[in-house]
Design a protein around this motif. Structure first.
Motif, PDB file in Angstrom:
ATOM      1  N   ILE A  25       0.827  -1.202   0.000  1.00 36.55           N
ATOM      2  CA  ILE A  25       0.000   0.000   0.000  1.00 36.55           C
ATOM      3  C   ILE A  25       0.863   1.253   0.000  1.00 36.55           C
ATOM      4  O   ILE A  25       0.354   2.363  -0.094  1.00 36.55           O
ATOM      5  CB  ILE A  25      -0.957   0.025   1.213  1.00 36.55           C
ATOM      6  N   ILE A  26       2.180   1.062   0.094  1.00 33.46           N
ATOM      7  CA  ILE A  26       3.103   2.192  -0.003  1.00 33.46           C
ATOM      8  C   ILE A  26       3.734   2.235  -1.387  1.00 33.46           C
ATOM      9  O   ILE A  26       3.835   3.284  -2.010  1.00 33.46           O
ATOM     10  CB  ILE A  26       4.192   2.073   1.084  1.00 33.46           C
ATOM     11  N   THR A  27       4.164   1.080  -1.871  1.00 37.30           N
ATOM     12  CA  THR A  27       4.754   1.005  -3.203  1.00 37.30           C
ATOM     13  C   THR A  27       4.515  -0.383  -3.776  1.00 37.30           C
ATOM     14  O   THR A  27       4.494  -1.363  -3.043  1.00 37.30           O
ATOM     15  CB  THR A  27       6.271   1.293  -3.150  1.00 37.30           C
ATOM     16  N   LYS A  28       4.333  -0.462  -5.064  1.00 36.82           N
ATOM     17  CA  LYS A  28       4.131  -1.759  -5.696  1.00 36.82           C
ATOM     18  C   LYS A  28       5.445  -2.546  -5.663  1.00 36.82           C
ATOM     19  O   LYS A  28       6.495  -2.030  -6.016  1.00 36.82           O
ATOM     20  CB  LYS A  28       3.658  -1.585  -7.143  1.00 36.82           C
ATOM     21  N   THR A  29       5.352  -3.786  -5.233  1.00 35.46           N
ATOM     22  CA  THR A  29       6.554  -4.603  -5.080  1.00 35.46           C
ATOM     23  C   THR A  29       6.176  -6.066  -5.261  1.00 35.46           C
ATOM     24  O   THR A  29       5.065  -6.386  -5.681  1.00 35.46           O
ATOM     25  CB  THR A  29       7.183  -4.368  -3.680  1.00 35.46           C
ATOM     26  N   GLU A  30       7.117  -6.968  -4.944  1.00 34.54           N
ATOM     27  CA  GLU A  30       6.851  -8.402  -4.990  1.00 34.54           C
ATOM     28  C   GLU A  30       6.972  -8.981  -3.590  1.00 34.54           C
ATOM     29  O   GLU A  30       7.771  -8.516  -2.776  1.00 34.54           O
ATOM     30  CB  GLU A  30       7.846  -9.113  -5.929  1.00 34.54           C
ATOM     31  N   HIS A  31       6.195 -10.009  -3.315  1.00 37.98           N
ATOM     32  CA  HIS A  31       6.258 -10.657  -2.012  1.00 37.98           C
ATOM     33  C   HIS A  31       7.576 -11.419  -1.880  1.00 37.98           C
ATOM     34  O   HIS A  31       7.971 -12.146  -2.789  1.00 37.98           O
ATOM     35  CB  HIS A  31       5.092 -11.623  -1.831  1.00 37.98           C
ATOM     36  N   GLU A  32       8.241 -11.259  -0.744  1.00 44.51           N
ATOM     37  CA  GLU A  32       9.500 -11.942  -0.483  1.00 44.51           C
ATOM     38  C   GLU A  32       9.289 -13.247   0.286  1.00 44.51           C
ATOM     39  O   GLU A  32      10.245 -13.979   0.540  1.00 44.51           O
ATOM     40  CB  GLU A  32      10.449 -11.028   0.300  1.00 44.51           C
ATOM     41  N   ASN A  33       8.041 -13.505   0.684  1.00 46.78           N
ATOM     42  CA  ASN A  33       7.726 -14.736   1.401  1.00 46.78           C
ATOM     43  C   ASN A  33       6.411 -15.282   0.857  1.00 46.78           C
ATOM     44  O   ASN A  33       5.926 -14.803  -0.180  1.00 46.78           O
ATOM     45  CB  ASN A  33       7.638 -14.468   2.908  1.00 46.78           C
ATOM     46  N   TYR A  34       5.849 -16.261   1.518  1.00 44.45           N
ATOM     47  CA  TYR A  34       4.567 -16.787   1.066  1.00 44.45           C
ATOM     48  C   TYR A  34       3.619 -16.929   2.250  1.00 44.45           C
ATOM     49  O   TYR A  34       4.040 -17.042   3.405  1.00 44.45           O
ATOM     50  CB  TYR A  34       4.729 -18.119   0.327  1.00 44.45           C
TER      51      TYR A  34
END
Length: 210
Positions: free
Chosen positions: A85-94
């Protein structure tokens, strides 16, 4: 599930007045996960805030040896995806549901609009992120510097002798095996540190020597 109760559960929203909550409710979308269904996997695009209304989500990652490491257990009132919700990114975990789970979701675009209109939400997010970072760093330090017996002893001291998760999950959280957890609990009892009250609770008889 009532959306209103879902939104009011999360600490970054519960300080807002009813008008603001109503606006959030308008953009919140209901989502249901079955047991063992993934909420997201490592590398997935992170563009959503998830608020847990009921059920349970386990957030984990894999260490360099490919072993699962439990990061956190999310229950009613918790949320995940806050970085999205701050910046578009990728999940580093699951993240996976360990039981049927109900939640509300808010998209990146909608949340950006809410942040602009209600900047106090940003302060709540920063506080929550700070708390999570501190807790994560503390646990990482514990797992890297203390022996397994010391990790378990500290955990039991912090929880007043209660097992807040299964032995399998606790082992993953502390970076060991369920067999080691069982063996150490027995050893702690024999050494006079604990008295077993139930499968999930022990009475602390004396302080651990860390």
């Amino acid at each position: 599930m009532e959306h209103q109760s879902c939104v009011q559960l999360v600490p970054i929203f519960n300080h807002l007045d009813q008008q603001a909550l109503d606006e959030i409710l308008e953009v919140a979308v209901h989502k249901r996960l079955k047991k063992n269904e993934y909420l997201y996997q490592q590398g997935d695009s992170s563009e959503m805030l998830y608020i847990i209304a009921s059920g349970e989500i386990h957030v984990s990652n894999l260490n360099e040896n490919g072993k699962e490491m439990l990061i956190s257990i999310l229950k009613e009132g918790d949320f995940v995806g806050e970085l999205s919700i701050i910046t578009k990114t990728e999940h580093e975990n699951y993240a996976v549901a360990t039981k049927e789970t109900e939640m509300c979701t808010i998209s990146y675009t909608n949340f950006q609009r809410l942040l602009i209109k209600y900047p106090s939400i940003s302060l709540q997010i920063l506080e929550e992120l700070s708390n999570r970072l501190q807790k994560s760093q503390s646990q990482a330090l514990i797992n890297s510097t203390l022996q397994v017996s010391e990790r378990l002893a500290k955990y039991l001291s912090d929880t007043q002798g209660k097992l807040t998760m299964t032995k399998k999950n606790l082992a993953s959280y502390l970076g060991t095996t369920p067999e080691s957890i069982s063996r150490l609990l027995t050893q702690f009892e024999e050494d006079g540190y604990l008295r077993k009250k139930s499968s999930k609770e022990f009475e602390l008889l004396k302080e651990f020597e860390l």
